[in-house]
Design an enzyme around this catalytic site. Sequence first.
Site, mmCIF file in Angstrom:
data_model
loop_
_atom_site.group_PDB
_atom_site.id
_atom_site.type_symbol
_atom_site.label_atom_id
_atom_site.label_comp_id
_atom_site.label_asym_id
_atom_site.label_seq_id
_atom_site.Cartn_x
_atom_site.Cartn_y
_atom_site.Cartn_z
ATOM 1 N N GLY A 128 0.921 -1.255 0.207
ATOM 2 C CA GLY A 128 0.162 0.167 0.378
ATOM 3 C C GLY A 128 1.389 1.692 0.431
ATOM 4 N N GLY A 129 0.055 2.754 0.246
ATOM 5 C CA GLY A 129 1.227 3.912 0.368
ATOM 6 C C GLY A 129 2.296 3.489 1.399
ATOM 7 N N MET A 130 2.147 3.516 2.040
ATOM 8 C CA MET A 130 3.521 3.408 3.374
ATOM 9 C C MET A 130 3.806 1.869 3.187
ATOM 10 S SD MET A 130 3.534 6.067 4.945
ATOM 11 C CE MET A 130 4.552 5.648 6.704
ATOM 12 N N GLY A 131 4.143 1.052 2.054
ATOM 13 C CA GLY A 131 5.024 0.058 2.376
ATOM 14 C C GLY A 131 4.470 -1.589 1.957
ATOM 15 N N LYS A 147 6.825 -4.321 7.334
ATOM 16 C CA LYS A 147 6.505 -2.738 6.525
ATOM 17 C C LYS A 147 7.704 -2.950 6.844
ATOM 18 C CE LYS A 147 2.578 -1.665 7.520
ATOM 19 N NZ LYS A 147 1.258 -0.825 6.663
ATOM 20 N N VAL A 205 3.918 -5.813 3.415
ATOM 21 C CA VAL A 205 3.902 -5.879 4.434
ATOM 22 C C VAL A 205 3.815 -7.448 3.891
ATOM 23 C CG1 VAL A 205 2.727 -6.635 6.577
ATOM 24 C CG2 VAL A 205 2.336 -4.752 5.104
ATOM 25 N N ASP A 224 -5.785 8.737 11.104
ATOM 26 C CA ASP A 224 -6.056 8.083 10.191
ATOM 27 C C ASP A 224 -6.608 6.960 10.045
ATOM 28 O OD1 ASP A 224 -6.226 8.131 7.455
ATOM 29 O OD2 ASP A 224 -4.804 6.646 7.066
#
Length: 898
Positions: free
Chosen positions: A21-24, A41, A26, A134
Amino acid sequence: MRIAAGTWLGPYETVSPLGAGGMGEVYRARDARLGREVAIKVLPLEYSLDLERLRRFEQEARAAASLNHPNIMVVYDIGIQEGTSYMVTELLEGETLRLRLREGPLALDQAEGFSVQIARGLAAAHGKGIVHRDLKPDNILVTGDGVIKILDFGLARLNLSDFEPGGPGDESPGSESSTQEGEVLGTMGHMSPEQIRGKPAGAEADIFAMGLILYEMFSGRKAFPGASAFEVQAGILKDDPAPLSRRVPFGIRAIVRRCLEKSPDRRFSSAHDLLLALEAVSGRGSPWTAVRSAIAGGSAGLFSNWPEVLIVAAVVLSCIAAGWAFWHWKNAHGENKGPPLRPERVAVAVFENQTGDPALDTLGRMASDWITEGLSRLGCVDVVPASLIYDLGRSRPAAERGGDSVPRLAEATGAGLIVTGTCYAQGQRLEIQAKLTDATAGKLIYVVDPVSGQRERPMEVVERIRRRVVDAVAARQLTPQNLLIEEARPPSYEAYREFLIGEEFFGADYRLAVAHFNRALELDPDFVLPLGGLLVSAYNSGDYQEASRQYELLERRRPVLTPVQRRKDDFWRARLGGREEEALSAIRDVVKLAVGDINSTYMLAADLLLSNRPKEAVEVLDSPDHWELFVTPTRPIGEAYFWVLCTSLHLLGQHGRELGEARRGRAVYPDHMGLCLFEADALIALGRLKEAHKVSQESFLLASGMGAPGDALRDAAIELRVHGHGEMSRKMAGDAAEWYSSRPAEERGREGTRHALGCCLYLAGRWEEATTVYGELASDHPDNVAYQGALGALAVRRGDRTRALKIADNLAGLNRPYLFGGHTYQRARIAALLDRKGEGFILAGDPRLDLEALRAAAETEAPGHGVNFDLLDGVRSHIPPFFTEGRPGEGLLFDLTL
């Protein structure tokens, strides 16, 4: 970048990918040191290259790692391996809440359980000073055994600091995120107004996000839908979400509304307060919730030693006992002993074809099918499937298909309400009639107005009869009110639904109630009940001119009103004119005409109390009516039942029962401040002062907006004064005054807060300060006789007899509508003070001090209205002796009024 299985990141060996996803990305991994599986992550490369961003990530991640709560994903470790930054967390199996919501709204019990779990995790994080920023369904995992885990604390702040609408973090509001476990995105549809405006987002932003999640869990839809990011943004900033369904408990709806306030300072002050509210409404709070709150400092830091903590526990347990008692009370009143036929179950028979045309034989079944489909959308009735009705008819021999089908259909289906109908034809005109029969009573209850139309377009006729039948069933089934008696014709279902929503706000928020009543009239101008709702809302709000205006609108319809409505019209004419006995006579007639209308029965009990007939009021409330339809958590106005009952019992000196009823009320309405007041009053009257003090202080633990904690302290101070505990009363009144003085500026400036403060200062003996407060109130509201009376009483207290007599003379000269005897009541109060010597009273011969004459005048003008005029005079629980023939304990009141 993809990492191959078997790659080592520090002591962790990757096993397989889990998502991205947008944060990396997993990965599932194995901790070689502890021999356990974990999730890793791996953050995007740009995080490792930006030193400031990396520093903030490490700071936030270490803070998140300090969290140890069963509803928060545990962070084990962070690190950098050859320029690759990563975070290690516990490995969770399950699905995101987003995936669950794709199937629609959650079951009520499940939604309540999830809500409490999310709030517990959020409260724990906020308690450590960590804000998510968030929070959304994508970042909430539901494990296989139903445990909630909030994901990505520590990453959200980092990600959202980079958010700009339309930028990389933006998401189309109409699309569902493809977020997998652990993914974080800055989602427009889940941002608070302050985030959208680019302002710093604190804990209040998480509470707003929590409101969005609650709304979606209970409704199955987003609070602020839109076809574009701009529409979503505009909705969050300016609009109110559509009201939640009546299937959602009122307490939950009130919590959601408060979470979604546009202004951060109008939301819950903390996630802990939000948690308390959810636990109270859902019944999922541990009996020790209040104790833990007290140990930690609570909402107001009220308890500092263990004895007081144990008192909290005792009272919480007593509330649970009260809940158990209420369950038994409901059983005793027959709620769980329903008739053999179910009143809420409806069966629609195949309509008879009396047209003489075999080609129209199918029309009767079409009508049954179409009406059944319409009724199934109501949500308040259990509808027998049309296919079953048809099969039952076909299974009977042809020789037995004639005759009365109602009892047979009721016996076969268990339906307590049967809809039957007939199709007729005359030339090219087709007509359909329908009627409703109460199978439980064996009687016809309503004949629906027939509809007609062109024979070649039969479905148009069927659709019109469907609407009329649905309206009629809704009018009978949706509330305790029987609209088939109260209305000349059933209102449209859409208008009735708006009226019912307004009823839910009635007693809690008159502004919203009025908005829905007006909307109901827009949808159906002939609907009478919303006019009554507008009238009562204005009257209860003290706007008697508006109440009179609404009465005039009602009076114009008198020629077409039903007998019940006409007597209600008479009731309000008398009430607005201050003719209490005439009003009481009218409401007695309404109860006789509208048999089983629990709302009218309550109005009778309330009017008996206001007419100084508490014994009769208790007898009415003890009648074997369906009070469970009035006293229910989904109807805040149901608290008024306990107001009338507890007040009447207090006047009669039956304080033991009064205490039990107050606790029963708290079991139904745990977040309503009024029930705390009732319980404390009974305890004071019984001499159980320590328990009463505890109940008053406990009000500070309530997270709901249904009353203010200062109100409980003020009311207890009044009762203490009434029952001879002067010093304790002054101390508690002083505490209440400090509470009102400490409110935020906007709240402190409201009329109600100022009046309450003045009352507390009066009770505390702080005459000069009280005079200042009431002087300003009287200047702002010169027509309010209560403020004039307070100034007169304070003038006597300060030794200014001349000023007191002048105010009394001014009150005597008043002659305008809507006084209801209040000016005479205030004159009597001033006169009693001026003439008091020692423990008794001496009449001085001055007409202005003739208490007997004042008493007679008060009883003539508005008997009983002393009950509800002025908080300074023990409004809820006592009537001054000069308004009554005297009952046990009444003599205690005079020290309060003086």
